[in-house]
Design a protein around this motif. Structure first.
Motif, PDB file in Angstrom:
ATOM      1  N   THR A   1      12.647  12.019   8.977  1.00  0.00           N
ATOM      2  CA  THR A   1      11.909  11.474   7.839  1.00  0.00           C
ATOM      3  C   THR A   1      12.802  11.440   6.607  1.00  0.00           C
ATOM      4  O   THR A   1      13.788  12.193   6.512  1.00  0.00           O
ATOM      5  CB  THR A   1      10.654  12.312   7.550  1.00  0.00           C
ATOM      6  OG1 THR A   1       9.879  11.675   6.521  1.00  0.00           O
ATOM      7  CG2 THR A   1      11.016  13.710   7.091  1.00  0.00           C
ATOM      8  N   ARG A   2      12.421  10.557   5.668  1.00  0.00           N
ATOM      9  CA  ARG A   2      13.073  10.517   4.357  1.00  0.00           C
ATOM     10  C   ARG A   2      12.145  11.038   3.275  1.00  0.00           C
ATOM     11  O   ARG A   2      12.546  11.152   2.122  1.00  0.00           O
ATOM     12  CB  ARG A   2      13.466   9.072   4.036  1.00  0.00           C
ATOM     13  CG  ARG A   2      14.612   8.530   4.841  1.00  0.00           C
ATOM     14  CD  ARG A   2      15.957   9.085   4.441  1.00  0.00           C
ATOM     15  NE  ARG A   2      16.309   8.787   3.069  1.00  0.00           N
ATOM     16  CZ  ARG A   2      17.513   8.999   2.548  1.00  0.00           C
ATOM     17  NH1 ARG A   2      18.465   9.531   3.290  1.00  0.00           N
ATOM     18  NH2 ARG A   2      17.773   8.690   1.295  1.00  0.00           N
ATOM     19  N   ASN A   3      10.917  11.350   3.638  1.00  0.00           N
ATOM     20  CA  ASN A   3       9.924  11.840   2.686  1.00  0.00           C
ATOM     21  C   ASN A   3      10.120  13.337   2.473  1.00  0.00           C
ATOM     22  O   ASN A   3       9.798  14.147   3.335  1.00  0.00           O
ATOM     23  CB  ASN A   3       8.512  11.547   3.205  1.00  0.00           C
ATOM     24  CG  ASN A   3       7.444  11.842   2.166  1.00  0.00           C
ATOM     25  OD1 ASN A   3       7.702  12.477   1.150  1.00  0.00           O
ATOM     26  ND2 ASN A   3       6.238  11.377   2.420  1.00  0.00           N
TER      27      ASN A   3
ATOM     28  N   GLU B   1      12.499  11.044  -3.648  1.00  0.00           N
ATOM     29  CA  GLU B   1      12.975   9.677  -3.502  1.00  0.00           C
ATOM     30  C   GLU B   1      11.776   8.746  -3.457  1.00  0.00           C
ATOM     31  O   GLU B   1      10.885   8.900  -2.619  1.00  0.00           O
ATOM     32  CB  GLU B   1      13.801   9.530  -2.220  1.00  0.00           C
ATOM     33  CG  GLU B   1      14.283   8.109  -1.976  1.00  0.00           C
ATOM     34  CD  GLU B   1      14.929   7.920  -0.615  1.00  0.00           C
ATOM     35  OE1 GLU B   1      15.424   6.808  -0.338  1.00  0.00           O
ATOM     36  OE2 GLU B   1      14.920   8.878   0.183  1.00  0.00           O
ATOM     37  N   ASN B   2      11.755   7.785  -4.352  1.00  0.00           N
ATOM     38  CA  ASN B   2      10.658   6.827  -4.375  1.00  0.00           C
ATOM     39  C   ASN B   2      10.768   5.835  -3.215  1.00  0.00           C
ATOM     40  O   ASN B   2      11.809   5.721  -2.568  1.00  0.00           O
ATOM     41  CB  ASN B   2      10.656   6.052  -5.691  1.00  0.00           C
ATOM     42  CG  ASN B   2      10.176   6.881  -6.857  1.00  0.00           C
ATOM     43  OD1 ASN B   2       9.398   7.815  -6.678  1.00  0.00           O
ATOM     44  ND2 ASN B   2      10.627   6.559  -8.056  1.00  0.00           N
ATOM     45  N   SER B   3       9.681   5.123  -2.993  1.00  0.00           N
ATOM     46  CA  SER B   3       9.698   4.029  -2.031  1.00  0.00           C
ATOM     47  C   SER B   3      10.645   2.934  -2.523  1.00  0.00           C
ATOM     48  O   SER B   3      10.823   2.746  -3.733  1.00  0.00           O
ATOM     49  CB  SER B   3       8.287   3.464  -1.861  1.00  0.00           C
ATOM     50  OG  SER B   3       8.306   2.235  -1.191  1.00  0.00           O
ATOM     51  N   ASN B   4      11.275   2.210  -1.592  1.00  0.00           N
ATOM     52  CA  ASN B   4      12.152   1.106  -1.996  1.00  0.00           C
ATOM     53  C   ASN B   4      11.420  -0.232  -2.052  1.00  0.00           C
ATOM     54  O   ASN B   4      12.061  -1.291  -2.084  1.00  0.00           O
ATOM     55  CB  ASN B   4      13.374   1.011  -1.079  1.00  0.00           C
ATOM     56  CG  ASN B   4      13.012   0.645   0.360  1.00  0.00           C
ATOM     57  OD1 ASN B   4      11.843   0.531   0.709  1.00  0.00           O
ATOM     58  ND2 ASN B   4      14.018   0.472   1.200  1.00  0.00           N
ATOM     59  N   VAL B   5      10.087  -0.187  -2.068  1.00  0.00           N
ATOM     60  CA  VAL B   5       9.289  -1.416  -2.176  1.00  0.00           C
ATOM     61  C   VAL B   5       9.331  -1.919  -3.615  1.00  0.00           C
ATOM     62  O   VAL B   5       9.121  -1.155  -4.561  1.00  0.00           O
ATOM     63  CB  VAL B   5       7.831  -1.159  -1.743  1.00  0.00           C
ATOM     64  CG1 VAL B   5       6.976  -2.402  -1.970  1.00  0.00           C
ATOM     65  CG2 VAL B   5       7.768  -0.734  -0.292  1.00  0.00           C
TER      66      VAL B   5
ATOM     67  N   SER C   1       0.820  -1.214   0.000  1.00  0.00           N
ATOM     68  CA  SER C   1       0.000   0.000   0.000  1.00  0.00           C
ATOM     69  C   SER C   1       0.854   1.264   0.000  1.00  0.00           C
ATOM     70  O   SER C   1       0.357   2.348  -0.325  1.00  0.00           O
ATOM     71  CB  SER C   1      -0.938   0.003   1.207  1.00  0.00           C
ATOM     72  OG  SER C   1      -0.202   0.041   2.420  1.00  0.00           O
ATOM     73  N   ASN C   2       2.137   1.144   0.383  1.00  0.00           N
ATOM     74  CA  ASN C   2       3.038   2.297   0.391  1.00  0.00           C
ATOM     75  C   ASN C   2       4.085   2.217  -0.711  1.00  0.00           C
ATOM     76  O   ASN C   2       5.134   2.866  -0.625  1.00  0.00           O
ATOM     77  CB  ASN C   2       3.741   2.405   1.751  1.00  0.00           C
ATOM     78  CG  ASN C   2       2.828   2.896   2.850  1.00  0.00           C
ATOM     79  OD1 ASN C   2       2.556   4.082   2.987  1.00  0.00           O
ATOM     80  ND2 ASN C   2       2.335   1.955   3.641  1.00  0.00           N
ATOM     81  N   ALA C   3       3.802   1.436  -1.744  1.00  0.00           N
ATOM     82  CA  ALA C   3       4.765   1.268  -2.832  1.00  0.00           C
ATOM     83  C   ALA C   3       5.037   2.580  -3.564  1.00  0.00           C
ATOM     84  O   ALA C   3       6.094   2.722  -4.192  1.00  0.00           O
ATOM     85  CB  ALA C   3       4.260   0.219  -3.818  1.00  0.00           C
ATOM     86  N   TYR C   4       4.123   3.525  -3.490  1.00  0.00           N
ATOM     87  CA  TYR C   4       4.305   4.814  -4.182  1.00  0.00           C
ATOM     88  C   TYR C   4       4.343   5.983  -3.198  1.00  0.00           C
ATOM     89  O   TYR C   4       4.097   7.125  -3.582  1.00  0.00           O
ATOM     90  CB  TYR C   4       3.194   5.009  -5.222  1.00  0.00           C
ATOM     91  CG  TYR C   4       3.221   3.934  -6.292  1.00  0.00           C
ATOM     92  CD1 TYR C   4       4.161   3.971  -7.314  1.00  0.00           C
ATOM     93  CD2 TYR C   4       2.334   2.857  -6.260  1.00  0.00           C
ATOM     94  CE1 TYR C   4       4.204   2.979  -8.288  1.00  0.00           C
ATOM     95  CE2 TYR C   4       2.369   1.862  -7.217  1.00  0.00           C
ATOM     96  CZ  TYR C   4       3.314   1.931  -8.224  1.00  0.00           C
ATOM     97  OH  TYR C   4       3.356   0.942  -9.180  1.00  0.00           O
TER      98      TYR C   4
END
Length: 274
Positions: free
Chosen positions: A129-131, A229-233, A27-30
């Motif tokens: 945070t990294r967001n 930075e995108n998610s690392n999923v 659900s947090n892939a993006y």
């Protein structure tokens, strides 16, 4: 029989928790800057089974000596010990929005070291945070999408006055010719950081506090404005793991059903009075 019943049930519960962890990752892939959780399974302590008895020694006195023979060990089930975030750099994508900042980590002196933005949560405490999907609120302060203030090097909210500002690769935010160093922290052991929700991390109690990133010249990083930075999923890998976890859950479910049918047969047939 009851021991096997509980062993299968523990496997179902562990796989259910693993499925919840994987579903949260998917659900947090993006979600920008999101770090995927990795669940770790662990077995309960094994039981050592021994045969205990006596051995008669021929003789006038009829001695009986105790005898112990090791049969083997018995596993009593598994459980999901913890979910550990995988702190790896996500892919960088261009957005062209001036308030989007990507924190790119080039090299660090520690194998488990990681770099974070400093923000302030709703209670006024510093978090990390990294967001970098930031915005500017109605009062002209740089904030996260949840409304948390982005902090400068001195721990104060950053007043930009609007969307017109520039951020250097070294992390200095320029507004009307005035340079404001962004609050950036480095944790030498990223496993001390605990997820708090909304993309925030807090420090584990009694752990070494993250230090200002500019105090260590060995930390090589870069801020890219207009990027995220995108998610690392990895969605494909996560889907595969979800399918394997579901199959493992079904297997334990069938074992549990077989034990239940055996217990029912023991109660209704074997224990029947004639």
């Amino acid at each position: 029989m009851l021991r096997g019943f509980y062993t299968a049930a523990s496997g179902m519960m562990a796989n259910q928790r693993m499925q919840e962890t994987l579903s949260n990752n998917m659900s947090n892939a993006y979600t920008p800057g999101y770090k995927a959780d990795q669940g770790t399974m662990r077995a309960f302590p094994k039981l050592l089974i021994e045969q205990m008895g006596t051995k008669s020694i021929p003789g006038s006195q009829g001695l009986n000596l105790p005898v112990q023979n090791e049969v083997g060990s018995l596993n009593t089930g598994v459980y999901l010990q913890e979910a550990v975030p995988a702190f790896t750099q996500g892919d960088i994508k261009e957005t062209g929005i001036s308030t989007d900042l990507a924190l790119v980590q080039r090299s660090v002196p520690d194998a488990d070291g990681f770099v974070f933005f400093n923000v302030q949560n709703e209670t006024g405490e510093q978090r990390y945070t990294r967001n970098g999907n930031f915005t500017v609120d109605g009062d002209g302060f740089l904030t996260t999408n949840q409304g948390y203030y982005v902090l400068d090097q001195d721990g104060a909210p950053i007043q930009t006055g609007g969307m017109e500002f520039e951020v250097s690769a070294g992390g200095d935010l320029s507004v009307d010719g005035q340079a404001i160093p962004l609050g950036l922290s480095y944790s030498s052991n990223v496993q001390d950081m605990i997820k708090e929700g909304s993309g925030l991390y807090r420090l584990e109690e009694e752990a070494n506090a993250p230090v200002d990133i500019r105090t260590n010249p060995d930390i090589n990083f870069e801020i890219q404005q207009g990027f995220l930075e995108n998610s690392n999923v990895d969605p494909a890998r996560t889907m595969t793991e979800m399918m394997n976890t579901y199959r493992s859950f079904e297997m334990n479910q069938r074992v549990l059903k077989a034990y239940d049918q055996s217990m029912q047969k023991a109660v209704t047939e074997i224990g029947r009075l004639r």
